[in-house]
Design a protein around this motif. Structure first.
Motif, PDB file in Angstrom:
ATOM      1  N   ILE A  65       0.829  -1.211   0.000  1.00 13.75           N
ATOM      2  CA  ILE A  65       0.000   0.000   0.000  1.00 13.75           C
ATOM      3  C   ILE A  65       0.862   1.259   0.000  1.00 13.75           C
ATOM      4  N   ALA A  66       2.046   1.182   0.635  1.00 12.61           N
ATOM      5  CA  ALA A  66       2.932   2.350   0.741  1.00 12.61           C
ATOM      6  C   ALA A  66       3.492   2.796  -0.604  1.00 12.61           C
ATOM      7  N   LYS A  67       3.554   1.885  -1.573  1.00 19.15           N
ATOM      8  CA  LYS A  67       4.014   2.196  -2.941  1.00 19.15           C
ATOM      9  C   LYS A  67       5.468   2.662  -2.974  1.00 19.15           C
ATOM     10  N   PHE A  68       6.327   1.977  -2.227  1.00 16.51           N
ATOM     11  CA  PHE A  68       7.754   2.269  -2.318  1.00 16.51           C
ATOM     12  C   PHE A  68       8.250   1.906  -3.719  1.00 16.51           C
ATOM     13  N   PRO A  69       9.083   2.748  -4.335  1.00 16.47           N
ATOM     14  CA  PRO A  69       9.571   2.445  -5.679  1.00 16.47           C
ATOM     15  C   PRO A  69      10.655   1.371  -5.699  1.00 16.47           C
ATOM     16  N   HIS A  70      11.313   1.162  -4.557  1.00 14.45           N
ATOM     17  CA  HIS A  70      12.390   0.175  -4.466  1.00 14.45           C
ATOM     18  C   HIS A  70      12.361  -0.457  -3.075  1.00 14.45           C
ATOM     19  N   GLN A  71      13.061  -1.558  -2.932  1.00 10.23           N
ATOM     20  CA  GLN A  71      13.249  -2.165  -1.620  1.00 10.23           C
ATOM     21  C   GLN A  71      14.579  -1.675  -1.059  1.00 10.23           C
ATOM     22  N   ARG A  72      14.509  -0.957   0.047  1.00 13.76           N
ATOM     23  CA  ARG A  72      15.717  -0.427   0.684  1.00 13.76           C
ATOM     24  C   ARG A  72      15.624  -0.672   2.196  1.00 13.76           C
ATOM     25  N   THR A  73      16.753  -0.998   2.808  1.00 13.55           N
ATOM     26  CA  THR A  73      16.789  -1.230   4.247  1.00 13.55           C
ATOM     27  C   THR A  73      17.918  -0.431   4.876  1.00 13.55           C
ATOM     28  N   LEU A  74      17.815  -0.198   6.174  1.00 12.13           N
ATOM     29  CA  LEU A  74      18.892   0.490   6.881  1.00 12.13           C
ATOM     30  C   LEU A  74      20.148  -0.359   6.913  1.00 12.13           C
ATOM     31  N   GLU A  75      19.976  -1.686   6.981  1.00 12.49           N
ATOM     32  CA  GLU A  75      21.146  -2.570   7.018  1.00 12.49           C
ATOM     33  C   GLU A  75      21.982  -2.441   5.752  1.00 12.49           C
ATOM     34  N   ALA A  76      21.353  -2.119   4.641  1.00 12.50           N
ATOM     35  CA  ALA A  76      22.064  -2.022   3.365  1.00 12.50           C
ATOM     36  C   ALA A  76      22.636  -0.623   3.115  1.00 12.50           C
ATOM     37  N   PHE A  77      22.365   0.323   4.016  1.00 16.06           N
ATOM     38  CA  PHE A  77      22.881   1.680   3.800  1.00 16.06           C
ATOM     39  C   PHE A  77      24.358   1.747   4.180  1.00 16.06           C
ATOM     40  N   ASP A  78      25.159   2.357   3.324  1.00 20.36           N
ATOM     41  CA  ASP A  78      26.611   2.437   3.529  1.00 20.36           C
ATOM     42  C   ASP A  78      26.951   3.697   4.340  1.00 20.36           C
ATOM     43  N   PHE A  79      26.910   3.569   5.657  1.00 26.30           N
ATOM     44  CA  PHE A  79      27.214   4.714   6.517  1.00 26.30           C
ATOM     45  C   PHE A  79      28.670   5.139   6.383  1.00 26.30           C
ATOM     46  N   ALA A  80      29.551   4.193   6.102  1.00 27.35           N
ATOM     47  CA  ALA A  80      30.980   4.520   5.979  1.00 27.35           C
ATOM     48  C   ALA A  80      31.231   5.465   4.815  1.00 27.35           C
ATOM     49  N   ALA A  81      30.380   5.401   3.804  1.00 21.96           N
ATOM     50  CA  ALA A  81      30.546   6.259   2.633  1.00 21.96           C
ATOM     51  C   ALA A  81      29.989   7.653   2.863  1.00 21.96           C
ATOM     52  N   GLN A  82      29.224   7.831   3.951  1.00 19.10           N
ATOM     53  CA  GLN A  82      28.637   9.137   4.260  1.00 19.10           C
ATOM     54  C   GLN A  82      28.988   9.511   5.706  1.00 19.10           C
ATOM     55  N   PRO A  83      30.247   9.889   5.958  1.00 23.76           N
ATOM     56  CA  PRO A  83      30.694  10.171   7.335  1.00 23.76           C
ATOM     57  C   PRO A  83      29.989  11.366   7.973  1.00 23.76           C
ATOM     58  N   SER A  84      29.344  12.213   7.182  1.00 24.40           N
ATOM     59  CA  SER A  84      28.629  13.360   7.760  1.00 24.40           C
ATOM     60  C   SER A  84      27.348  12.929   8.469  1.00 24.40           C
ATOM     61  N   LEU A  85      26.933  11.690   8.225  1.00 26.82           N
ATOM     62  CA  LEU A  85      25.685  11.180   8.793  1.00 26.82           C
ATOM     63  C   LEU A  85      25.972  10.416  10.077  1.00 26.82           C
ATOM     64  N   ASP A  86      25.202  10.706  11.117  1.00 25.12           N
ATOM     65  CA  ASP A  86      25.381  10.057  12.408  1.00 25.12           C
ATOM     66  C   ASP A  86      24.530   8.785  12.462  1.00 25.12           C
ATOM     67  N   PRO A  87      25.146   7.611  12.443  1.00 26.00           N
ATOM     68  CA  PRO A  87      24.365   6.361  12.471  1.00 26.00           C
ATOM     69  C   PRO A  87      23.468   6.258  13.695  1.00 26.00           C
ATOM     70  N   LYS A  88      23.919   6.779  14.832  1.00 28.39           N
ATOM     71  CA  LYS A  88      23.106   6.708  16.049  1.00 28.39           C
ATOM     72  C   LYS A  88      21.811   7.501  15.882  1.00 28.39           C
ATOM     73  N   GLN A  89      21.900   8.672  15.249  1.00 26.98           N
ATOM     74  CA  GLN A  89      20.697   9.464  15.023  1.00 26.98           C
ATOM     75  C   GLN A  89      19.720   8.718  14.125  1.00 26.98           C
ATOM     76  N   VAL A  90      20.252   8.047  13.093  1.00 31.60           N
ATOM     77  CA  VAL A  90      19.390   7.287  12.186  1.00 31.60           C
ATOM     78  C   VAL A  90      18.751   6.117  12.921  1.00 31.60           C
ATOM     79  N   ARG A  91      19.523   5.431  13.759  1.00 34.12           N
ATOM     80  CA  ARG A  91      18.958   4.318  14.523  1.00 34.12           C
ATOM     81  C   ARG A  91      17.874   4.800  15.481  1.00 34.12           C
ATOM     82  N   ASP A  92      18.088   5.972  16.072  1.00 33.09           N
ATOM     83  CA  ASP A  92      17.057   6.550  16.940  1.00 33.09           C
ATOM     84  C   ASP A  92      15.786   6.836  16.155  1.00 33.09           C
ATOM     85  N   LEU A  93      15.940   7.360  14.943  1.00 36.09           N
ATOM     86  CA  LEU A  93      14.778   7.637  14.103  1.00 36.09           C
ATOM     87  C   LEU A  93      14.072   6.355  13.691  1.00 36.09           C
ATOM     88  N   ALA A  94      14.832   5.272  13.545  1.00 33.84           N
ATOM     89  CA  ALA A  94      14.246   3.989  13.162  1.00 33.84           C
ATOM     90  C   ALA A  94      13.322   3.438  14.248  1.00 33.84           C
TER      91      ALA A  94
END
Length: 264
Positions: A65-94
């Motif tokens: 029903i959500a109509k996501f265009p792709h299947q994406r997960t947090l586990e598959a996100f490359d945090f190492a490639a985006q050092p400006s992003l705080d993984p803890k903040q993302v986990r809190d949002l999750a």
């Protein structure tokens, strides 16, 4: 009498619509016997299988029903490639407390840094936590509102878009909007204000929204509501799509300007 009841158990489970319990009954009872479970523990094991099955089915239905265009997960996100992003903040949002509170989430950064990936992944987490979600591009949403307005069905469209607990607007600012877009978007944001959460991904900083919408006054009113209870993720990294070409020397690396964030 007891034997007849046992023989009729699958039929009773079917009538009670406990289909997962029915289909796995023999295996679950064997497991209970091996583990020497008490009657209470065996009942918990059977009910747990049914609950897990229903949760999985609900998640599958709500994801469709959500109509996501792709299947994406947090586990598959490359945090190492985006050092400006705080993984803890993302986990809190999750954990989706912001969805429970009706807060807004803005994910901003240049093209190709994973904004849509995070939006979809957080949307899937919201579904897992039991919230309804709808994903749409900002352009498609505005087109829907403009069409609804021209057909005299704006109230119907606003009502439909107000129902999901989380509304995800992807790619805000990538394409120019129609002249009426600012006012129609304002009506939607006002309708959902403190009632339902909104997640917006954008390649434009909030100070540019007046230009994007073509109306600085309405843009200010929209941001006033969005940022009142908000969280902001700002990504300043390289585009995933261009990184390999830069590494190979096919194109030269260019510095990415700092994004101006908004405070919560």
């Amino acid at each position: 009498m007891v034997s007849a009841g046992v023989d009729a158990l699958p039929d009773m489970l079917t009538r009670l619509k406990l289909t997962a319990m029915r289909d796995r009954l023999d295996g679950l009872l064997d497991e209970a016997a091996r583990c020497d479970l008490s009657l209470r523990e065996t009942l918990a094991l059977l009910c747990g299988a049914e609950v897990a099955h229903r949760d999985e089915r609900r998640i599958q239905m709500d994801t469709a029903i959500a109509k996501f265009p792709h299947q994406r997960t947090l586990e598959a996100f490359d945090f190492a490639a985006q050092p400006s992003l705080d993984p803890k903040q993302v986990r809190d949002l999750a954990a989706c407390r912001w969805v429970a509170n009706g807060d807004a989430l803005l994910i901003q950064g240049p093209p190709g840094v994973g904004k849509s990936h995070l939006a979809i992944a957080l949307g899937r987490e919201a579904i897992r936590h039991g919230y309804s979600v709808l994903f749409t591009s900002a352009t498609a949403l505005v087109t829907t509102l403009v069409k609804g307005h021209s057909e005299g069905k704006l109230e119907q469209r606003l009502s439909q878009l107000s129902k999901p607990r989380l509304l995800i607007l992807d790619e805000f600012g990538y394409l120019p909007f129609e002249p009426a877009a600012a006012h129609l978007l304002f009506q939607l944001i006002s309708r959902r204000y403190e009632r339902g959460s909104i997640l917006i991904t954008s390649n434009r900083v909030v100070s540019d929204w007046g230009t994007v919408l073509g109306d600085h006054v309405v843009a200010t009113a929209i941001l006033d509501r969005l940022l009142h209870h908000s969280h902001v993720l700002t990504i300043r990294g390289d585009s995933y799509r261009l990184r390999e070409k830069r590494r190979s020397g096919l194109i030269k690396a260019t510095p990415v300007p700092a994004q101006a964030g908004a405070s919560e």
